[in-house]
Write a protein that holds these residues in place. Structure first.
Motif, PDB file in Angstrom:
ATOM      1  N   TRP A 157       0.536  -1.364  -0.401  1.00 33.41           N
ATOM      2  CA  TRP A 157      -0.662  -0.030  -0.221  1.00 33.41           C
ATOM      3  C   TRP A 157       0.551   1.371  -0.438  1.00 33.41           C
ATOM      4  O   TRP A 157       0.039   2.425  -0.533  1.00 33.41           O
ATOM      5  CB  TRP A 157      -0.959   0.272   1.608  1.00 33.41           C
ATOM      6  CG  TRP A 157      -0.119   0.092   2.610  1.00 33.41           C
ATOM      7  CD1 TRP A 157      -0.126  -1.066   2.977  1.00 33.41           C
ATOM      8  CD2 TRP A 157      -0.117   1.469   3.146  1.00 33.41           C
ATOM      9  NE1 TRP A 157       0.419  -0.181   4.235  1.00 33.41           N
ATOM     10  CE2 TRP A 157       0.923   1.238   4.288  1.00 33.41           C
ATOM     11  CE3 TRP A 157      -0.277   2.973   2.940  1.00 33.41           C
ATOM     12  CZ2 TRP A 157       1.106   1.821   5.299  1.00 33.41           C
ATOM     13  CZ3 TRP A 157      -0.032   3.494   4.309  1.00 33.41           C
ATOM     14  CH2 TRP A 157       0.744   3.317   4.923  1.00 33.41           C
ATOM     15  N   GLN A 158       2.387   0.863   0.314  1.00 36.78           N
ATOM     16  CA  GLN A 158       2.560   2.385   0.363  1.00 36.78           C
ATOM     17  C   GLN A 158       2.664   2.743  -0.875  1.00 36.78           C
ATOM     18  O   GLN A 158       3.316   4.286  -0.775  1.00 36.78           O
ATOM     19  CB  GLN A 158       4.376   1.890   1.290  1.00 36.78           C
ATOM     20  CG  GLN A 158       3.788   1.851   3.814  1.00 36.78           C
ATOM     21  CD  GLN A 158       4.248  -0.087   3.120  1.00 36.78           C
ATOM     22  OE1 GLN A 158       3.384  -0.590   2.083  1.00 36.78           O
ATOM     23  NE2 GLN A 158       4.227  -0.210   4.359  1.00 36.78           N
ATOM     24  N   GLN A 159       2.866   2.640  -1.713  1.00 34.91           N
ATOM     25  CA  GLN A 159       3.504   2.452  -2.631  1.00 34.91           C
ATOM     26  C   GLN A 159       2.405   3.505  -4.322  1.00 34.91           C
ATOM     27  O   GLN A 159       2.818   3.956  -4.459  1.00 34.91           O
ATOM     28  CB  GLN A 159       4.052   1.424  -3.905  1.00 34.91           C
ATOM     29  CG  GLN A 159       3.010   0.980  -4.289  1.00 34.91           C
ATOM     30  CD  GLN A 159       3.400  -0.426  -5.234  1.00 34.91           C
ATOM     31  OE1 GLN A 159       4.532   0.308  -5.984  1.00 34.91           O
ATOM     32  NE2 GLN A 159       3.078  -1.634  -5.325  1.00 34.91           N
ATOM     33  N   TRP A 160       1.336   2.954  -3.342  1.00 40.30           N
ATOM     34  CA  TRP A 160       0.009   4.178  -3.577  1.00 40.30           C
ATOM     35  C   TRP A 160       0.184   5.616  -3.145  1.00 40.30           C
ATOM     36  O   TRP A 160       0.202   5.925  -2.029  1.00 40.30           O
ATOM     37  CB  TRP A 160      -1.166   3.008  -3.728  1.00 40.30           C
ATOM     38  CG  TRP A 160      -0.855   2.236  -4.644  1.00 40.30           C
ATOM     39  CD1 TRP A 160      -0.376   1.273  -3.993  1.00 40.30           C
ATOM     40  CD2 TRP A 160      -1.066   2.087  -5.922  1.00 40.30           C
ATOM     41  NE1 TRP A 160      -0.296  -0.071  -4.675  1.00 40.30           N
ATOM     42  CE2 TRP A 160      -0.479   0.335  -6.050  1.00 40.30           C
ATOM     43  CE3 TRP A 160      -0.779   3.229  -6.596  1.00 40.30           C
ATOM     44  CZ2 TRP A 160      -1.362   0.370  -7.256  1.00 40.30           C
ATOM     45  CZ3 TRP A 160      -1.209   2.764  -7.941  1.00 40.30           C
ATOM     46  CH2 TRP A 160      -0.962   1.205  -8.728  1.00 40.30           C
ATOM     47  N   SER A 161       0.654   6.573  -4.630  1.00 37.80           N
ATOM     48  CA  SER A 161       0.227   7.840  -4.153  1.00 37.80           C
ATOM     49  C   SER A 161       0.135   8.827  -5.408  1.00 37.80           C
ATOM     50  O   SER A 161       1.236   8.094  -5.839  1.00 37.80           O
ATOM     51  CB  SER A 161       1.510   8.367  -3.180  1.00 37.80           C
ATOM     52  OG  SER A 161       2.430   8.565  -3.705  1.00 37.80           O
ATOM     53  N   GLY A 162      -0.447   9.649  -5.391  1.00 39.16           N
ATOM     54  CA  GLY A 162      -0.613  10.189  -7.064  1.00 39.16           C
ATOM     55  C   GLY A 162      -1.395   9.906  -7.569  1.00 39.16           C
ATOM     56  O   GLY A 162      -2.487   9.558  -6.871  1.00 39.16           O
TER      57      GLY A 162
END
Ligand code: GDP
Length: 196
Positions: A157-162
């Motif tokens: 989940w940590q890779q999801w941004s933007g």
């Protein structure tokens, strides 16, 4: 004006979150099917709006066609304002969201949270998933990864941004909403850059 829309089932903590975000006591009409007027706010020195959209088929005790009509309204609203909407915040209850999604999936239905997430993607509104009530979640990373999986996002989940989507674990009740603020600030900066 830049605009952020909030969507989510009732009781996930949307009113609590709106209060935290805006410092205002926002009446997020509990009555299903009432399209609320956009609220204007100044947030981190920017003038913009938080718009609390009515339940997207989330209400119990509402007839199916009334539900569909509300959904059509929400879709139309977002489509019409897509240019000024910088992010769509999908608020979920971190404690119960997986069970609810799985129950609907098992019954052969498209879970509303999943449907809304995909809808935001379809209309090119960056989805920010505010996973609320994290104070009640013990297995934090596991739970958030499961949520990614259900939403069609690859863990971790940590890779999801933007633009592709953000997973923002929060505890609105305690005012711990920094991951959400950070995501919104990022979308603001981007919107500004695009304006230039
Ligand atoms: P809404 O129906 O989505 O507007 O939800 P509310 O803001 O009215 O909150 C529903 C319930 O969840 C209330 O009892 C809140 O106190 C509670 N709640 C909201 N945020 C949190 C949170 O971060 N943690 C916990 N444990 N409870 C919360």
């Amino acid at each position: 004006d830049a605009e952020v829309v909030l969507v989510g089932r009732s009781n996930v903590g949307k009113s609590t979150l709106m209060r935290e975000l805006t410092g205002h006591n926002v009446a997020t009409g509990k009555k299903p099917g009432v399209t609320r007027k956009p609220n204007h706010f100044d947030w981190t020195g920017q003038s913009f709006m938080f718009t609390d959209l009515p339940g997207f088929g989330f209400m119990s005790g509402v007839e199916e066609d009334a539900r569909e009509a509300i959904k059509t309204d929400v879709v139309r609203y977002v489509e019409e304002h897509a240019d000024s909407i910088i992010a769509g915040v999908l608020v979920v209850d971190g404690k119960s969201v997986i069970d609810i999604i799985d129950r609907h999936s098992d019954a052969g239905e498209i879970p509303h949270d999943v449907e809304l997430f995909q809808f935001l993607q379809d209309v090119d509104v960056a989805p920010v998933v505010a996973v609320n009530k994290m104070d009640k979640v013990d297995d934090r990373d596991e739970r958030l990864n499961e949520l990614c999986d259900r939403l069609g996002l690859y863990p971790p989940w940590q890779q999801w941004s933007g633009e592709g989507g953000t997973i923002a674990p929060i505890t609105a009740k305690n005012g711990s909403i920094e991951p959400l603020n950070e995501a919104l600030r990022g979308h603001f900066r981007e919107a500004k850059r695009d304006d230039l």
